[in-house]
Motif scaffolding. Sequence first.
Motif, short mmCIF file in Angstrom:
data_model
loop_
_atom_site.label_atom_id
_atom_site.label_comp_id
_atom_site.label_asym_id
_atom_site.label_seq_id
_atom_site.Cartn_x
_atom_site.Cartn_y
_atom_site.Cartn_z
N SER A 97 0.82 -1.21 0.00
CA SER A 97 0.00 0.00 0.00
C SER A 97 0.85 1.26 0.00
O SER A 97 0.55 2.25 -0.70
CB SER A 97 -0.93 -0.01 1.22
N LEU A 98 1.94 1.25 0.76
CA LEU A 98 2.85 2.41 0.79
C LEU A 98 3.50 2.64 -0.56
O LEU A 98 3.56 3.78 -1.06
CB LEU A 98 3.92 2.20 1.86
N GLY A 105 14.48 7.83 8.14
CA GLY A 105 14.77 9.19 7.73
C GLY A 105 14.24 10.27 8.66
O GLY A 105 14.38 11.45 8.36
N GLY A 106 13.60 9.86 9.76
CA GLY A 106 13.07 10.86 10.68
C GLY A 106 11.76 10.39 11.29
O GLY A 106 11.40 9.21 11.21
N VAL A 107 11.03 11.32 11.89
CA VAL A 107 9.80 11.01 12.61
C VAL A 107 8.60 11.30 11.70
O VAL A 107 8.52 12.35 11.06
CB VAL A 107 9.70 11.82 13.91
N TYR A 108 7.65 10.36 11.68
CA TYR A 108 6.42 10.48 10.90
C TYR A 108 5.25 10.52 11.87
O TYR A 108 4.98 9.51 12.56
CB TYR A 108 6.28 9.31 9.93
N GLU A 109 4.56 11.65 11.95
CA GLU A 109 3.50 11.84 12.94
C GLU A 109 2.11 11.71 12.31
O GLU A 109 1.95 11.83 11.10
CB GLU A 109 3.64 13.22 13.60
N ASP A 110 1.12 11.47 13.20
CA ASP A 110 -0.30 11.44 12.79
C ASP A 110 -0.54 10.47 11.65
O ASP A 110 -1.18 10.78 10.64
CB ASP A 110 -0.78 12.84 12.40
N VAL A 111 -0.04 9.24 11.83
CA VAL A 111 -0.22 8.19 10.83
C VAL A 111 -1.35 7.27 11.29
O VAL A 111 -1.23 6.60 12.32
CB VAL A 111 1.08 7.38 10.65
N PHE A 112 -2.45 7.25 10.56
CA PHE A 112 -3.59 6.39 10.92
C PHE A 112 -3.49 5.07 10.17
O PHE A 112 -3.26 5.05 8.96
CB PHE A 112 -4.91 7.07 10.57
N ILE A 113 -3.69 3.95 10.90
CA ILE A 113 -3.82 2.65 10.24
C ILE A 113 -5.14 2.03 10.69
O ILE A 113 -5.47 2.04 11.87
CB ILE A 113 -2.64 1.70 10.52
N PRO A 114 -5.93 1.50 9.75
CA PRO A 114 -7.23 0.93 10.10
C PRO A 114 -7.13 -0.51 10.58
O PRO A 114 -7.90 -1.37 10.17
CB PRO A 114 -7.99 1.03 8.76
N GLY A 167 -0.80 5.90 2.19
CA GLY A 167 -0.56 4.47 2.05
C GLY A 167 -1.04 3.67 3.24
O GLY A 167 -1.70 2.62 3.10
N PHE A 168 -0.74 4.15 4.45
CA PHE A 168 -1.17 3.43 5.64
C PHE A 168 -2.69 3.47 5.81
O PHE A 168 -3.30 2.48 6.23
CB PHE A 168 -0.48 3.98 6.88
N ALA A 169 -3.30 4.60 5.51
CA ALA A 169 -4.76 4.72 5.66
C ALA A 169 -5.49 3.75 4.74
O ALA A 169 -6.61 3.32 5.05
CB ALA A 169 -5.20 6.16 5.38
N ALA A 170 -4.88 3.39 3.62
CA ALA A 170 -5.51 2.48 2.66
C ALA A 170 -5.17 1.02 2.91
O ALA A 170 -5.67 0.13 2.21
CB ALA A 170 -5.08 2.87 1.23
N ALA A 171 -4.35 0.75 3.91
CA ALA A 171 -3.90 -0.63 4.17
C ALA A 171 -5.04 -1.47 4.74
O ALA A 171 -5.94 -0.96 5.41
CB ALA A 171 -2.72 -0.63 5.13
#
Length: 423
Positions: free
Chosen positions: A42-43, A228-237, A274-278
Motif C-alpha cells: 500500500s505504501l 529518515g526521521g519522525v512520521y507523525e499522525d499516521v492512521f492505520i485501520p 498508504g497506511f490509511a488504505a492498508a
Amino acid sequence: MVFDLGRIEQLLDLLGSPQRAYPSIHLTGTNGKTSTARMIDSLLRAFGLHTGRYTSPHLETVRERISLDGEPVSEERFVSTYREVAPLAELVDQKSSEPLTYFEMTTALAFATFADAPVDVAVVEVGLGGAEDATNVLSAGVCVLTPIGLDHTEWLGDTVEDIALAKSGIIHPGATVVLAAQEEEAARPILERCVEVGATVAREGSEFGVLRRSVAVGGQVLTLQGLGGVYEDVFIPLHGAHQAQNAAVALAAVEAFLGAGANRQIAIDAVREGFAAASSPGRLERVRTAPTILLDGAHNPHGMTATVTALQEEFAFGRLIAVVGVLADKDAPSLLELLEPVVDAIVVTRNTSPRAMAAEELANLAVEVFGPDRVEVAPELPDAIELAVELAESDVQGELSGVGVLVTGSVVTVADARRLLKK
C-alpha cells in the motif's frame, strides 16, 4: 513438503528468469508477514509505483496470493499465465524424482505474472522458513524479518535459534535487512548471517520503531520513527500493538527501498495515504455488527498473545464468545490457555482442512482449560457460529453493542467463516 530449490530454479530458467525483471522486497518471520507485506504494498502504491504482491495462504481464492497493484490477479490473467507455465513445469517434472509442489507452481506463476505486467517492484512473502523456500531465488535488495517464534518445528527445528537460522537464509550479499524486535536467541543467527554476507541492518528499537500509539475509531494513530526521521499522525485501520509494530517495519522497508536515510525522509503525505488504505483480511477483521463478529487467524502462541492483548486494549466487550478450530499439528493447549481469560465461553469446531483437529479432541483439551460449563461442541462451523451468536446474546437486555463473537485458531477456520459470513 520437498525442500529443494533445484526444481523451481529449472522452471524459472525455462521461463527466462522472470524474477530478475524487477527489484523485490522479501519477507520472512513467524507472525505478521502478510500484514506487513500488505502495508508495504500500500505504501509503495501511494508513491506511484506499480506493485506485485505474493503472499500465502489465501482466504477465498488462490488468486489472492498473486496481486497486481493491490488487487488479486484476474481469472483471465491467472489462467493465461498458467497455460504458459504448465508445459514447462511438465518438462521439469519429467526430469525430477519429485514433481513440482503446489507452492512452487504458484511461486512461478507469481514471478511470471509480475514480469508480464510489468511491475516496478515485487513484495514477496516466503511460504515456510527461508533458506530452502521456493521464493529464495530472488536475492532481494531489501529483506524483512518480522518477529520469530516457535512454529513449524517439524520442518524448521525445535528452537527459536534453529528457526531464525533457517529464516536468515533469505539474506544475500549486499542486502539491506529490516529487522523487527527479536528474542536474543533469534537475533543472534540473523546478525551473524548479516556479518557473513555483508548485509546492512536496520533494527527496530534502534534505527526505527513505534514512538507513540493511541486507539482511534476503526484503528489507531501512530507516531513512527523511520530511517529518515519522525512520521507523525499516521492512521492505520488495523487493531493491536502488533499491527503498529508491523507498520514501523513496513515503513522502514519502504524507506530502505526508496533510499531514505539520515535526514532524508520520504513524503509524509504519501506515507499517511498508504497506511490509511492498508488492510489485512482475517486479522481482527470485523465482518458483522450487533453482535460484533471478529475473525482472527492466530494459530500459534505468539500470534494468539498479540490477539488477546489487542482485545484487552482496544475492545470493551461485556460478553465475548470464541469459536475455535485448529489444525492437528498446532499447540492447541497453549492457544486455549491464552484465550481463556478474555472469553466467557468457547465453541469448538472443525474447519475444512484435512489436517484439522477433530472437534471432540479439541473439546477435551478445552474442558481442561475452561471447565465443562464453558465449553460447547459444534462439529460443523456454520452451527458453531450460530451457537456462539446465541450464547453471546443470552442474558443481554436491549443493546447488543457490548457482545461479540471471535472466530479464531487457524487461517483455514477464518477463511471458512469469511465465506459463510460474507454471503
